[in-house]
Design a protein around this motif. Structure first.
Motif, PDB file in Angstrom:
ATOM      1  N   PRO A  42       0.906  -1.334   0.059  1.00 16.65           N
ATOM      2  CA  PRO A  42       0.030   0.006  -0.036  1.00 16.65           C
ATOM      3  C   PRO A  42       0.815   1.295  -0.032  1.00 16.65           C
ATOM      4  O   PRO A  42       1.841   1.211   0.709  1.00 16.65           O
ATOM      5  CB  PRO A  42      -0.763  -0.169   1.441  1.00 16.65           C
ATOM      6  CG  PRO A  42      -0.830  -1.619   1.540  1.00 16.65           C
ATOM      7  CD  PRO A  42       0.449  -2.075   1.062  1.00 16.65           C
ATOM      8  N   ASP A  43       0.588   2.353  -0.880  1.00 15.09           N
ATOM      9  CA  ASP A  43       1.303   3.550  -0.702  1.00 15.09           C
ATOM     10  C   ASP A  43       0.855   4.335   0.276  1.00 15.09           C
ATOM     11  O   ASP A  43       1.191   5.468   0.374  1.00 15.09           O
ATOM     12  CB  ASP A  43       1.139   4.213  -2.156  1.00 15.09           C
ATOM     13  CG  ASP A  43      -0.239   4.749  -2.515  1.00 15.09           C
ATOM     14  OD1 ASP A  43      -1.420   4.344  -2.058  1.00 15.09           O
ATOM     15  OD2 ASP A  43      -0.344   5.733  -3.126  1.00 15.09           O
ATOM     16  N   TYR A  53      -7.088  -9.932   2.798  1.00 15.59           N
ATOM     17  CA  TYR A  53      -7.875  -8.806   2.081  1.00 15.59           C
ATOM     18  C   TYR A  53      -9.431  -8.732   2.445  1.00 15.59           C
ATOM     19  O   TYR A  53     -10.130  -8.400   1.730  1.00 15.59           O
ATOM     20  CB  TYR A  53      -7.797  -9.123   0.607  1.00 15.59           C
ATOM     21  CG  TYR A  53      -6.144  -9.194   0.155  1.00 15.59           C
ATOM     22  CD1 TYR A  53      -5.738  -7.979  -0.137  1.00 15.59           C
ATOM     23  CD2 TYR A  53      -5.792 -10.357  -0.184  1.00 15.59           C
ATOM     24  CE1 TYR A  53      -4.213  -7.805  -0.310  1.00 15.59           C
ATOM     25  CE2 TYR A  53      -4.274 -10.343  -0.427  1.00 15.59           C
ATOM     26  CZ  TYR A  53      -3.618  -9.143  -0.658  1.00 15.59           C
ATOM     27  OH  TYR A  53      -2.266  -9.100  -0.853  1.00 15.59           O
ATOM     28  N   LEU A  99     -11.186  -5.439   2.184  1.00  5.40           N
ATOM     29  CA  LEU A  99     -11.197  -4.991   0.885  1.00  5.40           C
ATOM     30  C   LEU A  99     -11.916  -5.639  -0.212  1.00  5.40           C
ATOM     31  O   LEU A  99     -11.598  -6.707  -0.928  1.00  5.40           O
ATOM     32  CB  LEU A  99      -9.615  -4.923   0.141  1.00  5.40           C
ATOM     33  CG  LEU A  99      -8.734  -4.118   1.063  1.00  5.40           C
ATOM     34  CD1 LEU A  99      -7.313  -4.025   0.517  1.00  5.40           C
ATOM     35  CD2 LEU A  99      -9.005  -2.642   1.022  1.00  5.40           C
ATOM     36  N   LYS A 118      -2.279  -5.394   4.974  1.00  2.00           N
ATOM     37  CA  LYS A 118      -3.369  -4.837   3.931  1.00  2.00           C
ATOM     38  C   LYS A 118      -4.254  -3.809   4.662  1.00  2.00           C
ATOM     39  O   LYS A 118      -4.603  -2.518   4.148  1.00  2.00           O
ATOM     40  CB  LYS A 118      -3.787  -5.760   3.229  1.00  2.00           C
ATOM     41  CG  LYS A 118      -2.652  -6.887   2.894  1.00  2.00           C
ATOM     42  CD  LYS A 118      -1.792  -6.645   2.029  1.00  2.00           C
ATOM     43  CE  LYS A 118      -0.773  -7.709   1.673  1.00  2.00           C
ATOM     44  NZ  LYS A 118       0.496  -7.413   0.985  1.00  2.00           N
ATOM     45  N   ALA A 169      -2.412  -0.628   6.219  1.00  2.07           N
ATOM     46  CA  ALA A 169      -1.164   0.011   5.642  1.00  2.07           C
ATOM     47  C   ALA A 169       0.075  -0.449   6.679  1.00  2.07           C
ATOM     48  O   ALA A 169       0.793   0.782   7.066  1.00  2.07           O
ATOM     49  CB  ALA A 169      -1.085   1.265   5.224  1.00  2.07           C
ATOM     50  N   MET A 190      -9.218   4.139   3.045  1.00  2.00           N
ATOM     51  CA  MET A 190      -8.494   3.584   2.310  1.00  2.00           C
ATOM     52  C   MET A 190      -9.202   2.526   1.185  1.00  2.00           C
ATOM     53  O   MET A 190      -8.830   2.611  -0.083  1.00  2.00           O
ATOM     54  CB  MET A 190      -7.200   2.744   3.015  1.00  2.00           C
ATOM     55  CG  MET A 190      -6.529   3.599   3.661  1.00  2.00           C
ATOM     56  SD  MET A 190      -4.926   2.646   4.470  1.00  2.00           S
ATOM     57  CE  MET A 190      -5.677   2.084   5.976  1.00  2.00           C
ATOM     58  N   TYR A 231      -9.260   2.770  -2.800  1.00  2.00           N
ATOM     59  CA  TYR A 231      -8.772   1.635  -3.650  1.00  2.00           C
ATOM     60  C   TYR A 231      -9.766   1.293  -4.728  1.00  2.00           C
ATOM     61  O   TYR A 231      -9.419   0.900  -5.864  1.00  2.00           O
ATOM     62  CB  TYR A 231      -8.649   0.633  -2.721  1.00  2.00           C
ATOM     63  CG  TYR A 231      -7.102   0.227  -1.992  1.00  2.00           C
ATOM     64  CD1 TYR A 231      -5.928   0.721  -2.642  1.00  2.00           C
ATOM     65  CD2 TYR A 231      -7.304  -0.261  -0.613  1.00  2.00           C
ATOM     66  CE1 TYR A 231      -4.855   0.507  -1.830  1.00  2.00           C
ATOM     67  CE2 TYR A 231      -5.956  -0.260   0.093  1.00  2.00           C
ATOM     68  CZ  TYR A 231      -4.738   0.125  -0.436  1.00  2.00           C
ATOM     69  OH  TYR A 231      -3.695   0.222   0.175  1.00  2.00           O
ATOM     70  N   PHE A 236      -6.462  -5.797  -3.878  1.00  2.00           N
ATOM     71  CA  PHE A 236      -6.023  -4.539  -4.733  1.00  2.00           C
ATOM     72  C   PHE A 236      -5.240  -4.809  -5.991  1.00  2.00           C
ATOM     73  O   PHE A 236      -4.101  -4.308  -6.222  1.00  2.00           O
ATOM     74  CB  PHE A 236      -5.369  -3.450  -4.018  1.00  2.00           C
ATOM     75  CG  PHE A 236      -4.505  -3.768  -2.994  1.00  2.00           C
ATOM     76  CD1 PHE A 236      -3.390  -4.782  -3.172  1.00  2.00           C
ATOM     77  CD2 PHE A 236      -4.626  -3.424  -1.551  1.00  2.00           C
ATOM     78  CE1 PHE A 236      -2.159  -5.037  -2.271  1.00  2.00           C
ATOM     79  CE2 PHE A 236      -3.507  -3.759  -0.538  1.00  2.00           C
ATOM     80  CZ  PHE A 236      -2.536  -4.622  -0.942  1.00  2.00           C
ATOM     81  N   SER A 276      -0.900  -4.495  -9.517  1.00  2.00           N
ATOM     82  CA  SER A 276      -1.392  -3.893  -8.233  1.00  2.00           C
ATOM     83  C   SER A 276      -1.909  -2.541  -8.618  1.00  2.00           C
ATOM     84  O   SER A 276      -1.224  -1.629  -9.183  1.00  2.00           O
ATOM     85  CB  SER A 276      -0.249  -3.948  -7.041  1.00  2.00           C
ATOM     86  OG  SER A 276      -0.798  -3.407  -5.833  1.00  2.00           O
ATOM     87  N   CYS A 283      -2.594  -0.642  -5.798  1.00  2.00           N
ATOM     88  CA  CYS A 283      -2.175   0.135  -4.574  1.00  2.00           C
ATOM     89  C   CYS A 283      -0.945   1.172  -4.587  1.00  2.00           C
ATOM     90  O   CYS A 283      -0.492   1.356  -3.528  1.00  2.00           O
ATOM     91  CB  CYS A 283      -1.837  -0.812  -3.312  1.00  2.00           C
ATOM     92  SG  CYS A 283      -0.421  -1.891  -3.680  1.00  2.00           S
ATOM     93  N   TYR A 284      -1.157   1.834  -5.743  1.00  2.00           N
ATOM     94  CA  TYR A 284      -0.230   3.036  -6.167  1.00  2.00           C
ATOM     95  C   TYR A 284      -1.025   4.283  -6.263  1.00  2.00           C
ATOM     96  O   TYR A 284      -2.170   4.225  -6.585  1.00  2.00           O
ATOM     97  CB  TYR A 284       0.675   2.662  -7.122  1.00  2.00           C
ATOM     98  CG  TYR A 284       1.519   1.292  -6.875  1.00  2.00           C
ATOM     99  CD1 TYR A 284       2.972   1.582  -6.485  1.00  2.00           C
ATOM    100  CD2 TYR A 284       1.144  -0.009  -7.532  1.00  2.00           C
ATOM    101  CE1 TYR A 284       3.499   0.636  -6.070  1.00  2.00           C
ATOM    102  CE2 TYR A 284       2.095  -0.985  -7.243  1.00  2.00           C
ATOM    103  CZ  TYR A 284       3.353  -0.653  -6.827  1.00  2.00           C
ATOM    104  OH  TYR A 284       4.051  -1.969  -6.522  1.00  2.00           O
TER     105      TYR A 284
END
Length: 361
Positions: free
Chosen positions: A12-13, A178, A181, A208, A211, A263, A267, A292, A337, A339-340
């Motif tokens: 995750p970013d 996950y 998510l 996840k 983060a 978050m 996503y 993600f 992915s 998650c950027y």
């Protein structure tokens, strides 16, 4: 290689929410740097059990049915090693997380892949499960929401799987890292299905959801006799999970539901962006319902997954993961992915489109 844009890692970013970091810092300032009990801080175990009840309607004894691990990965390892003896078969729906197969081999077991298909939304079907069960089957891994496909199992699908298992002695490892998510519906655990809690170990963690990848904190919940055996493996191999991380996780499980929602919303927006992008540039993409990751098809290029990913890296400096990293049934796909950041995703899509245009010349 310089200048590479990576969509390769499930990292995750987002920064770990400040309240969680502050709780970890506070524990250090108070010199809480000793070992905890092998199974983990009692305060954390109690908080996780309250979290599971609140979020997923799962009820566990906070003293006998839970242990804290070094990430979800250690929980998976301890579970497989506790169940599997030489020659036992472990059923693994694929494509899926890369660790299940080698951990099974290390335990002396025999990994048995069950290919899943895009037309089934990459779900495990009861027919395919039944076809792979033998007298040597000991354990079924249920990796949903799924890495790398984004597939999920809804209640009706889990009930069908439970029906197949009902007259067997097969145990279940449900990897639910996950679980927070999912898009469009709430996650349902197979432990929620009647008769399944008694034969299921649920693995989850903080990486996840909050983060907290580098904090290395996960947990397993399940029947007390199983947890007792897993704890033996854990206490001799690990001793205990990191103390600072455990204090930080108390804050996460107790007070950070809002951060989860924030978050997950972000996503979801990125998910729609990247799916639309891949479909637009000519790489048909299953719309993930969880996790993600996306799993676009590259079959139209005529290249293998390895060839596509290596050529893309060298020609356009975009890193993605070949589908075959997640099992042979991943051939013809790659994992990316989301998650950027949005800018990161948009630039990667631009480069991939340019790469595809070059293939057509």
């Amino acid at each position: 290689m310089e200048g590479v844009i990576s969509l390769g890692v499930g990292e995750p970013d987002f920064k770990t929410p400040w309240a969680i970091r502050e709780a970890g810092i506070r524990s250090l300032e108070q010199s809480k740097t000793w070992y905890t009990a092998n199974a983990g801080l009692q305060e954390l175990k109690s908080e996780i059990c309250r979290y599971l009840e609140r979020r997923f309607h799962l009820s566990y004894d906070d003293r006998r049915e839970i242990m804290i691990t070094v990430g979800g990965s250690e929980a998976i390892d301890a579970c497989i090693r506790a169940f599997v003896e030489e020659g036992d078969e472990v059923l693994i729906p694929e494509p899926s997380f890369v660790a299940y197969h080698p951990i099974t081999v290390l335990a002396g077991g025999v990994p048995v892949a069950i290919p899943t298909k895009q037309e089934d939304h990459f779900r495990l079907t009861p027919e395919d499960l039944k076809a792979h069960i033998t007298e040597k089957t000991k354990l079924l891994v249920l990796p949903y929401p799924n890495n790398p496909t984004g597939g999920v199992m809804r209640r009706e699908h889990l009930e069908a799987i439970a029906e197949v298992l009902r007259d067997t002695d097969i145990m279940v490892l449900s990897d639910e890292i996950y679980a927070e998510l999912t898009y469009g519906s709430r996650h349902v655990s197979i432990a929620n299905i009647e008769g399944m809690k008694e034969r299921t170990v649920v693995v989850n963690g903080f990486s996840k959801t909050y983060a907290m990848t580098g904090w290395r904190l996960g947990y397993a919940v399940g029947p007390a006799p199983v947890m007792e055996q897993m704890l033996k493996i854990h206490q001799y191999a690990i001793m205990c999970a990191p103390t600072t991380s455990q204090y930080a996780a108390v804050e996460a499980a107790r007070n950070c539901d809002d951060a989860i929602a924030s978050m997950a919303d972000e996503y979801d927006m990125r998910r729609r962006l990247i799916v639309d992008g891949f479909n637009r540039i000519g790489l048909p993409c299953f719309e993930p319902e969880g996790a993600f990751y996306v799993f676009p098809s590259i079959q139209s290029t005529g290249m293998t997954s390895e060839e596509f990913c290596e050529s893309l890296l060298y020609h356009e400096k975009v890193a993605v993961v070949p589908g075959t990293a997640f099992g042979e049934s991943g051939e013809g796909f790659f994992r990316a992915s989301y998650c950027y950041s949005v800018n990161h995703i948009v630039e990667a899509l631009r480069r991939i489109e340019h790469f595809l245009q070059g293939l057509q010349k």
